[in-house]
Design a protein around this motif. Structure first.
Motif, mmCIF file in Angstrom:
data_model
loop_
_atom_site.group_PDB
_atom_site.id
_atom_site.type_symbol
_atom_site.label_atom_id
_atom_site.label_comp_id
_atom_site.label_asym_id
_atom_site.label_seq_id
_atom_site.Cartn_x
_atom_site.Cartn_y
_atom_site.Cartn_z
ATOM 1 N N THR A 90 0.813 -1.228 0.000
ATOM 2 C CA THR A 90 0.000 0.000 0.000
ATOM 3 C C THR A 90 0.843 1.274 0.000
ATOM 4 O O THR A 90 0.308 2.363 0.172
ATOM 5 C CB THR A 90 -0.951 0.008 1.219
ATOM 6 O OG1 THR A 90 -0.179 -0.109 2.419
ATOM 7 C CG2 THR A 90 -1.968 -1.124 1.130
ATOM 8 N N ARG A 91 2.139 1.148 -0.225
ATOM 9 C CA ARG A 91 3.025 2.319 -0.294
ATOM 10 C C ARG A 91 3.477 2.543 -1.737
ATOM 11 O O ARG A 91 3.679 1.589 -2.482
ATOM 12 C CB ARG A 91 4.261 2.100 0.565
ATOM 13 C CG ARG A 91 3.951 2.085 2.030
ATOM 14 C CD ARG A 91 5.225 2.016 2.830
ATOM 15 N NE ARG A 91 4.892 1.973 4.242
ATOM 16 C CZ ARG A 91 5.606 1.365 5.151
ATOM 17 N NH1 ARG A 91 6.724 0.752 4.810
ATOM 18 N NH2 ARG A 91 5.239 1.377 6.403
ATOM 19 N N PRO A 92 3.680 3.817 -2.119
ATOM 20 C CA PRO A 92 4.197 4.086 -3.464
ATOM 21 C C PRO A 92 5.506 3.348 -3.701
ATOM 22 O O PRO A 92 6.313 3.194 -2.787
ATOM 23 C CB PRO A 92 4.409 5.606 -3.463
ATOM 24 C CG PRO A 92 3.458 6.115 -2.422
ATOM 25 C CD PRO A 92 3.420 5.043 -1.360
ATOM 26 N N ASN A 93 5.676 2.882 -4.938
ATOM 27 C CA ASN A 93 6.840 2.070 -5.279
ATOM 28 C C ASN A 93 7.381 2.551 -6.624
ATOM 29 O O ASN A 93 6.639 2.617 -7.611
ATOM 30 C CB ASN A 93 6.422 0.599 -5.357
ATOM 31 C CG ASN A 93 7.575 -0.347 -5.493
ATOM 32 O OD1 ASN A 93 8.452 -0.159 -6.325
ATOM 33 N ND2 ASN A 93 7.568 -1.397 -4.689
ATOM 34 N N THR A 94 8.659 2.874 -6.663
ATOM 35 C CA THR A 94 9.266 3.367 -7.906
ATOM 36 C C THR A 94 9.813 2.250 -8.785
ATOM 37 O O THR A 94 10.422 2.515 -9.814
ATOM 38 C CB THR A 94 10.401 4.373 -7.599
ATOM 39 O OG1 THR A 94 11.373 3.725 -6.778
ATOM 40 C CG2 THR A 94 9.862 5.616 -6.908
ATOM 41 N N GLY A 95 9.586 1.011 -8.390
ATOM 42 C CA GLY A 95 10.045 -0.127 -9.189
ATOM 43 C C GLY A 95 9.405 -0.144 -10.569
ATOM 44 O O GLY A 95 8.388 0.514 -10.812
ATOM 45 N N PRO A 96 10.005 -0.902 -11.504
ATOM 46 C CA PRO A 96 9.545 -0.906 -12.893
ATOM 47 C C PRO A 96 8.096 -1.372 -13.084
ATOM 48 O O PRO A 96 7.440 -0.951 -14.035
ATOM 49 C CB PRO A 96 10.514 -1.847 -13.603
ATOM 50 C CG PRO A 96 11.190 -2.619 -12.529
ATOM 51 C CD PRO A 96 11.149 -1.784 -11.292
ATOM 52 N N LEU A 97 7.585 -2.181 -12.200
ATOM 53 C CA LEU A 97 6.199 -2.630 -12.342
ATOM 54 C C LEU A 97 5.186 -1.563 -11.934
ATOM 55 O O LEU A 97 4.020 -1.649 -12.296
ATOM 56 C CB LEU A 97 5.941 -3.867 -11.471
ATOM 57 C CG LEU A 97 6.385 -5.212 -11.984
ATOM 58 C CD1 LEU A 97 6.103 -6.293 -10.946
ATOM 59 C CD2 LEU A 97 5.683 -5.556 -13.280
ATOM 60 N N GLY A 99 6.011 2.250 -11.356
ATOM 61 C CA GLY A 99 6.209 3.617 -11.825
ATOM 62 C C GLY A 99 5.773 4.680 -10.831
ATOM 63 O O GLY A 99 5.214 5.705 -11.220
ATOM 64 N N GLY A 100 5.992 4.450 -9.554
ATOM 65 C CA GLY A 100 5.630 5.416 -8.526
ATOM 66 C C GLY A 100 4.263 5.188 -7.902
ATOM 67 O O GLY A 100 3.921 5.800 -6.903
ATOM 68 N N ALA A 101 3.468 4.320 -8.487
ATOM 69 C CA ALA A 101 2.134 4.007 -7.947
ATOM 70 C C ALA A 101 2.257 3.006 -6.808
ATOM 71 O O ALA A 101 3.298 2.359 -6.626
ATOM 72 C CB ALA A 101 1.242 3.429 -9.044
#
Length: 129
Positions: A90-97, A99-101
């Motif tokens: 439930t935290r923003p994620n900058t990983g490739p899958l 993209g910050g969502a």
């Protein structure tokens, strides 16, 4: 163990999957709307499905979703310490899958294919690939 699963009635499998997924949704702190959307259910169906004795049947897609989400939960619990494991989805994620969502938003929007991609991604991290 797969033989044992095949001998269970579909209603038993549905009940087990729903109970396990309800625990995952609670551990992740999901809103009812989020938990329902991940399971591809309306909020009213999700409310009913969480209660013992739910008479509805899960579709194959719903059962696959719940299985994959439970697998995601397990991977996170094995890979990360508890605070991160419980909050990762439930935290923003900058990983490739993502993209910050947030992974949850990505999973809701992308449906079963994205849920499976997240599960595969986490399994690869856990396996060192």
């Amino acid at each position: 163990m797969q033989i044992a699963a095949r001998t269970r009635e579909p209603a038993q499998l549905d009940a087990i999957a729903l109970k396990a997924y309800a625990r995952v949704a609670e551990a992740w702190g999901l809103a009812q709307k989020e938990a329902a959307a991940l399971a591809d259910m309306s909020e009213s169906t999700w409310k009913r499905a969480r209660k013992p004795g739910f008479a509805g049947e899960l579709t194959r897609d719903q059962l696959l979703r719940l299985s994959a989400l439970i697998g995601i939960y397990k991977s996170l619990e094995l890979y990360f310490s508890e605070p991160l494991a419980r909050g990762w989805f439930t935290r923003p994620n900058t990983g490739p899958l993502f993209g910050g969502a947030r992974p949850i938003d990505s999973a809701i929007e992308g449906g079963l294919p994205q849920i499976l991609a997240i599960r595969t991604h986490l399994d690869a991290l856990r396996g060192g690939a």
